[in-house]
Every structure is written in C-alpha cells, then in structure tokens.
Design a protein around this motif. Structure first.
Motif, short mmCIF file in Angstrom:
data_model
loop_
_atom_site.label_atom_id
_atom_site.label_comp_id
_atom_site.label_asym_id
_atom_site.label_seq_id
_atom_site.Cartn_x
_atom_site.Cartn_y
_atom_site.Cartn_z
N TYR A 202 18.35 0.11 1.82
CA TYR A 202 17.76 1.35 2.93
C TYR A 202 18.95 1.73 3.68
N ARG A 203 20.12 1.05 3.46
CA ARG A 203 21.16 1.47 4.11
C ARG A 203 22.06 2.88 3.40
N THR A 204 21.44 2.65 1.89
CA THR A 204 22.69 3.51 1.42
C THR A 204 22.34 4.99 1.25
N LYS A 205 21.59 5.37 2.11
CA LYS A 205 21.36 6.81 2.69
C LYS A 205 20.94 7.77 1.46
N ARG A 206 22.04 8.39 1.05
CA ARG A 206 22.06 9.52 0.07
C ARG A 206 21.31 9.04 -1.14
N ARG A 207 21.92 7.84 -1.60
CA ARG A 207 21.39 7.28 -2.88
C ARG A 207 20.11 6.91 -2.75
N PHE A 208 19.68 6.26 -1.79
CA PHE A 208 18.34 5.88 -1.33
C PHE A 208 17.44 7.00 -1.25
N ILE A 209 18.00 8.20 -0.70
CA ILE A 209 17.22 9.46 -0.53
C ILE A 209 16.87 9.82 -1.94
N VAL A 210 17.98 10.00 -2.93
CA VAL A 210 17.95 10.70 -4.07
C VAL A 210 16.83 9.77 -4.98
N PHE A 211 16.94 8.52 -5.01
CA PHE A 211 16.17 7.67 -5.77
C PHE A 211 14.59 7.82 -5.41
N VAL A 212 14.48 7.47 -4.04
CA VAL A 212 13.13 7.48 -3.32
C VAL A 212 12.60 8.82 -3.78
N THR A 213 13.29 10.10 -3.73
CA THR A 213 12.74 11.68 -3.84
C THR A 213 12.28 11.50 -5.49
N ILE A 214 13.11 10.99 -6.40
CA ILE A 214 12.54 10.95 -7.76
C ILE A 214 11.31 10.12 -7.86
N PHE A 215 11.24 9.05 -7.35
CA PHE A 215 10.11 8.22 -7.61
C PHE A 215 8.84 8.84 -6.81
N ALA A 216 9.19 9.55 -5.53
CA ALA A 216 8.05 9.86 -4.83
C ALA A 216 7.55 11.27 -5.55
N LEU A 217 8.47 12.06 -6.04
CA LEU A 217 7.80 13.09 -6.87
C LEU A 217 7.12 12.75 -7.97
N THR A 218 7.62 11.78 -8.61
CA THR A 218 6.91 11.09 -9.79
C THR A 218 5.42 10.89 -9.57
N ALA A 219 5.48 9.88 -8.57
CA ALA A 219 4.31 9.12 -8.13
C ALA A 219 3.11 10.20 -7.56
N ALA A 220 3.82 11.21 -6.86
CA ALA A 220 2.81 12.26 -6.09
C ALA A 220 2.32 12.94 -7.08
N PHE A 221 3.25 13.48 -8.02
CA PHE A 221 2.81 14.26 -9.28
C PHE A 221 1.50 13.75 -10.14
N VAL A 222 1.92 12.44 -10.36
CA VAL A 222 0.89 11.58 -11.22
C VAL A 222 -0.34 11.56 -10.52
N ALA A 223 -0.38 11.26 -9.31
CA ALA A 223 -1.58 10.92 -8.62
C ALA A 223 -2.33 12.09 -8.37
N PHE A 224 -1.58 13.25 -7.94
CA PHE A 224 -2.21 14.50 -7.51
C PHE A 224 -2.79 14.89 -8.84
N PHE A 225 -2.17 14.87 -10.11
CA PHE A 225 -2.61 15.31 -11.11
C PHE A 225 -3.87 14.56 -11.72
N VAL A 226 -3.88 13.26 -11.81
CA VAL A 226 -4.80 12.62 -12.10
C VAL A 226 -6.22 12.84 -11.19
N ASN A 227 -5.86 12.84 -9.71
CA ASN A 227 -6.91 13.18 -8.78
C ASN A 227 -7.78 14.55 -9.22
N THR A 228 -6.95 15.51 -9.58
CA THR A 228 -7.48 16.68 -9.61
C THR A 228 -7.96 17.16 -10.95
N LEU A 229 -7.52 16.34 -11.92
CA LEU A 229 -7.96 16.58 -13.23
C LEU A 229 -9.54 16.66 -13.31
N ASP A 230 -10.16 15.71 -12.59
CA ASP A 230 -11.57 15.70 -12.69
C ASP A 230 -12.26 17.05 -12.18
N GLY A 231 -11.53 17.63 -11.08
CA GLY A 231 -12.26 18.66 -10.67
C GLY A 231 -11.62 19.88 -10.75
#
Lengths: 439, 226
Positions: free
Chosen positions: A37-66
């Motif tokens: 949590y202290r690595t700041k820039r590195r942490f933010i970069v990786f969390v952003t990558i994962f967050a975007l992936t997670a959000a994209f997948v969740a949003f895609f799956v969630n809205t696929l039905d509708g």
C-alpha cells in the motif's frame, strides 16, 4: 482471540507448502502486504489495471442480459401479435399472460410483457411500451430509432417516422401542428383553459421517431404515440377508459430464464421452442378467452444457434487475447518496477521462496484491492445510470452476483498466470546487473 | 589483528564478451587474503576491475577460473545458488554506492529487511534495528523514509542494514561516491569503528583520500593487482 489465531495458523500451514512453514516467511508475507500500500505509484498503476478489468467484466456481464439487440427475443422468448382482423381486449391479453405464466414448464419464465393501446379519439391513438426493458419489443426499441433517441424517462415518447399533424383537436389534447422530435403533448380531459395550470396536465415530449413499417407504415390515419406503461395507465385513467374493455392489447412478449450463466445457450433455445409449442397448442386455440393471435416469424433455430456459437467464439477469443495482453503487461511491469528491490533482497541473501512470497503478497493485495475498487466503481456507474434513468440498466442499480462472480473469476484467472510469469521474470534478476543498469 | 584468514581468493580470472568478438579480461590472476577485522581498500580507476572483484568475493558473480575459499573450508565458486544465498545471508553484508534503500520502507524497516525471513521475534528484531540506527547516529530519523533523509543519512541506514546480521565481512562499493567530503569521512570513520569490532571490510573506491583509513590497500589496474 487465541483460537482465531490458531485457526489462521492452521489454515496457513494447511495451504502453504512446507518450505514456507516459517514464522519469518509469514512475516515476509504480512509485511509485503502492508508495504504494498505504500508503493504509491506502482500500487495505483496495478490497482487501476485490475479495477478497470474487474469493472469492465462486471459491467459487461451485468448489462449483457439487458443490453441486447433485436435478436434478444429470438434467443430468449416469444413475441405474439394480435390478429389484424380482431381486437384483443386488454382483459383478454392479461388472461393470455396469466395462462402462459401458469403453464406447466420445466423451466422458469423471465419476463412477461403486455403491449396495449387505446384511442383517445379518431385522430389519436396511445400505445404502451416498456422503456425500462426496451429489448422485449422487437419493433419499438433503441435500435430502430431514426431521429432523436429512445425515451430516457416516462415523460418521453416515441412516434412513427413521418410528419404527422393532428387533424382534430377536441378539448383534451393540444399539440403543435407538426409533430416531430421535441414536440410536446399536453394531455388533459378538461377544457383548454386548464392548460394554463400545469398541475392539471400531463406533459409528454417526443424524444425520438422510429421506422414504423411493421406498424402499418403509411396506412396510419391518426397520430400514434408510444409511451411508457406508467404514463399509459395514467392516460387510461385520465380519459376514463375501461381498462379491460376499451383498452386493447396489440402484442405480448414472453422470455425464458437463462439456465446458463448469463448468455442464452442451446438449452435455453430449446426451452424457447417448448414454450412456443405449448403456447401454440394450449393457449392460442382458446380464442374466446384470449382473443385471436398470430405468431410473428422468428429467426430459425439453426441461425440463432449459429449466432450464439459465433458470439461465444468471438467473446472467448477476445477474452483469451485480452487476458494474455494483460498478464504480459502485468508481469512485465511488475518485474520491471521491482527489479531493484529484488536485486537488493537477493544481495541480502533472501531465498527464492522468500522473494516469491513478497511478489505473491503484492500481486494478491493489488488484485484484491483492484477487484474491490472495480466493483465499487462499476456499482457507482450502474447507480448513476439508473438514477439518470438511462436504459442501459435494465433492472437493478446494483451489480448482480453473477457479474461479481464473473469478474472475480476473471481476476483470479488473470492473476494466477501473471503471478507465475512475474515471479519467473523477477527471480532471474541479477543484483549485479540491476545495480549496474541503475548506475 | 588475527592471522586467521577469513576469505582467500586464488588466481581469480574473469573474462566476458562484449559484442560478438571482443573479449574483456576484467580480472587476471588475482589473489588476495582477507582477515577478520581488517579494512582493505580496493583502489583503482574506473574499469580497473574493483567492482568485478567485489562481486566475485561476495558471491554475487562467479569467476571464469580460480577459487575463493571462505574460512579455509568452503570454496564459494563451487557453491550452487541456494548455498550462495545462505552464504550471503549469514556471512556477508553489502553497502552500495547508491545506498539501494527500499523507497517505501522507513529507515528502521530498511534496516530490519535482511532479518524478516528469519525466525526471530518481531520485537527483538525492532530492538536490534533501533539500536543499530542509534549507533549510526540517526536518532529521531528512525521512521523517516529514504526521500526524507540526506545522502549521508541514507548511507548510514545502508551501513546499519549491512550490519544487522552481524556479518563476518562487509563489502562496500564506492560507499562515499555520492557523498561530500565531510559526510564521506563520517561514513568511513563509522566503518572503521565497526571494523575494529571484528568485521572485515572490503571497500572498492577510486578516491585516493580513503587510503588513510585502510589497513591494507590493494591497487588494481587493468584487472591486475599491482
């Protein structure tokens, strides 16, 4: 407290290989999580990558039905149309839906939607649509909009394409002479003077026009307005129409619940076929009770299955490609970012297993933080869209469990190979070369 | 000074390729002995082979030929990677020119890092690290991050880190290279004090001024001892 510590310890000893059964390695892991949590820039970069992936997948799956195309009904259900030679009352339509709901089926039904209409007078007809679930209507949905947009809220309406003028305006409606996108309707059953008091009128504006070929096209001799179910019911009340005898049903949609994850599969389509067959044999022949109906021509089973297969192959291909790209990027970035630290640890005599632990701790921490962040972000977007009444959201302002599960699964699938690759690359770092590169 | 030999290098040769055809002779038949509590200065210009020799003696790199015997018994050139890891972990400390502290760890955590994988009580570990930090005259700087410390302070943290495992020998590569004269002298005096307490020091430098601190100066030119 002691018991829970023992539990954690036995869990840890149970899942971690014997070479890691050391207090020191446990400390390395815990410290690495904390330090991540202290690595700041590195942490933010990786969390952003994962967050975007997670959000994209969740949003895609969630809205696929509708968020489907006009093939939605072909894949998921049946669209029934009243016979052109026979008016089906809303009461008969409701009876039809109730009977379909009560069919003895081995699978569950998902949506049952009735589309109604009534004539205000000879010049004006009101049709109902359901703007919160637009894809249940094969002819009036966002895909067929020609000008403007599909209604965003219940006080917006669709009209067929082509300039229309209201030829007769009794006291109960006032419109601009030519109806187009942006025109406003002021509905009232009182006198014209009441229009001065906005509380007494129901205002609906035209948000879009659509291709009405399937609705009789040029044969129209009155103005048709397509409004949401809620406004339709208000207008029924406003014009004192008998809801079961003076209001008619023009169509009905029924969909089956997907047995698979989200996307309809071959079994679902077979269920649709069973549903159609049951409706044809058990319900439609009872014309007195339900009125006379026609089934619309639907895409053939083979075509739908082929489309499904193509879509699955394409999605799978994209998922694999995206996963590989993400994993490669992730492992490259991680080993690159951590090259110097790993060199320091190696110089200080850290065993490979300990270095691996630091990497695993960092990847797990960033992946899980990214996943949680992504879920919060995706939920935030959904909530925003639902509050804005945008039609991308079909039912809920919150993520469904399937979407969260899919996102978690993808994150795990991406994390595991990423972890292996990153540790593989990182362990090859030579302290000497790393320090020399830096110098 | 004890006469017992701590580390002995015999006929060390290190060659490597640069490009397709060029062969660089980084070290040629270098032999030397290092005793406990001895401060040795590897002195020579850039490219003379000082860092290469340091890397070989510390087990970070392997020679093309020759032997490096530790405590008269173990040839570290024959050790596999896991044995070398244990050797570095238990016997050796490093001090680098650019300090090489971990940026997101504070001073005391940087000092503790080498001992994290060991089965040592966390409280005891913290006490040892704090004692070392204070010995390095870094009182009130224990919880500062490297970016908040001056170059001299960072180097003192690096020295404390090198000492926390009480190694028998510390290798320092240009430890004063990035410091001003005054701070460099301070660091060298500290290293000298530590050396007097029994830890051997091998310091690679091209700074002639540091010769006055050394018990022995080994001059390297073109990969050879003169």
């Amino acid at each position: 407290m002691l018991f829970s510590l023992q539990l954690i310890e036995s869990f840890y000893l149970g899942i971690v290989p014997r070479c890691y059964w050391k207090m020191g390695n446990f400390r390395v892991f815990i410290k690495s999580v904390r330090f991540t949590y202290r690595t700041k820039r590195r942490f933010i970069v990786f969390v952003t990558i994962f967050a975007l992936t997670a959000a994209f997948v969740a949003f895609f799956v969630n809205t696929l039905d509708g968020y489907q195309t006009s093939n939605y009904l072909d894949q998921r259900g049946v669209f029934l149309l009243q016979s052109q030679d026979y008016n089906v009352t809303a009461g008969q339509g409701q009876a039809l839906l109730n009977s379909i709901r009560n069919l003895n089926l081995d699978f569950e039904l998902d949506d049952l939607q009735l589309y109604r209409y009534f004539d205000v007078d000879a010049s004006l007809r009101i049709y109902s649509i359901n703007i919160s679930n637009p894809w249940l209507h094969p002819w009036v949905n966002p895909e067929v909009v020609l000008a403007g947009s599909y209604p965003n809220n219940e006080f917006e309406a669709m009209i067929p394409q082509g300039d229309m003028q209201v030829r007769a305006t009794p006291n109960n409606i006032f419109v601009s002479s030519t109806v187009a996108v942006g025109s406003q309707f002021f509905f009232s059953n009182g006198s014209l003077t009441q229009f001065n008091n906005t509380d007494d009128v129901l205002k609906v504006s035209v948000s879009g026009t659509f291709d009405a070929t399937n609705f009789g096209g040029a044969k129209r001799d009155s103005l048709w307005i397509f409004v949401d179910d809620t406004v339709f019911d208000k207008l029924v009340t406003l014009y004192a129409k008998n809801a079961t005898t003076e209001v008619y049903t023009y169509a009905a949609s029924v969909t089956v619940k997907t047995s698979g994850f989200i996307i309809p599969d071959a079994n679902d389509y077979d269920n649709v076929a069973i549903l159609k067959q049951q409706i044809e044999t058990q319900i439609l022949p009872n014309s007195a009770q339900y009125g006379v109906w026609e089934e619309t021509a639907q895409t053939s089973s083979a075509t739908v299955k082929k489309e499904n297969r193509n879509r699955d192959v394409t999605s799978f291909g994209f998922a694999i490609l995206g996963g590989i790209l993400l994993v490669t990027l992730f492992s490259y970035l991680l080993s690159r970012f951590r090259q110097r630290e790993i060199a320091i640890l190696k110089a200080m005599g850290y065993a490979k297993s300990s270095i691996r632990l630091t990497l695993i701790a960092e990847i797990l921490t960033t992946a899980m933080t990214g996943f949680i962040t992504g879920m919060i972000a995706a939920n935030g977007i959904l909530l925003y869209l639902s509050l804005r009444d945008l039609n991308i959201v079909r039912r809920s302002a919150f993520l469904r469990l399937e979407a969260i599960g899919a996102s978690f699964a993808i994150i795990v699938l991406v994390t595991l190979p990423g972890m292996v690759l990153a540790t593989f690359r990182a362990l090859r770092v030579s302290p000497m070369e790393a320090f020399r590169d830096r110098a | 000074m004890s006469v017992e030999v701590l580390l002995e290098a015999k006929d060390l040769v290190k060659t490597y390729r640069r490009g397709r055809n060029e062969v660089v002779h980084a070290l040629q038949n270098v032999s030397l002995k290092i005793h406990p509590a001895e401060m040795i200065l590897l002195y020579g210009p850039s490219g003379s082979g000082k860092s290469t020799l340091l890397n070989l003696l510390s087990g970070l790199d392997k020679p093309t030929s020759g032997e490096i015997i530790f405590q008269g018994k173990h040839d570290i050139t024959k050790m596999d990677e896991s044995e070398l890891t244990i050797f570095r972990r238990n016997e050796v400390g490093f001090v680098f020119q650019s300090w090489e502290l971990i940026d997101h760890l504070n001073a005391v955590e940087n000092v503790e890092v080498p001992l994290y994988p060991d089965d040592i009580d966390s409280g005891e570990l913290r006490t040892r690290a704090l004692q070392l930090i204070r010995r390095m005259d870094l009182i009130d700087r224990e919880y500062h991050f490297p970016k908040e410390l001056s170059g001299g302070e960072q180097q003192r943290v690096a020295v404390a880190r090198a000492l926390i495992k009480e190694p028998k020998i510390v290798f320092a590569d240009e430890p004063t290279g990035n410091l001003d004269q005054e701070t460099g002298d301070l660091i060298m005096r500290m290293l000298k004090t530590i050396c007097r307490m029994g830890t051997a020091m091998v310091i690679a430098t091209h700074n002639e001024d540091l010769r006055r601190y050394a018990d022995r100066v080994i001059r390297l030119t073109d990969g050879r001892i003169h």
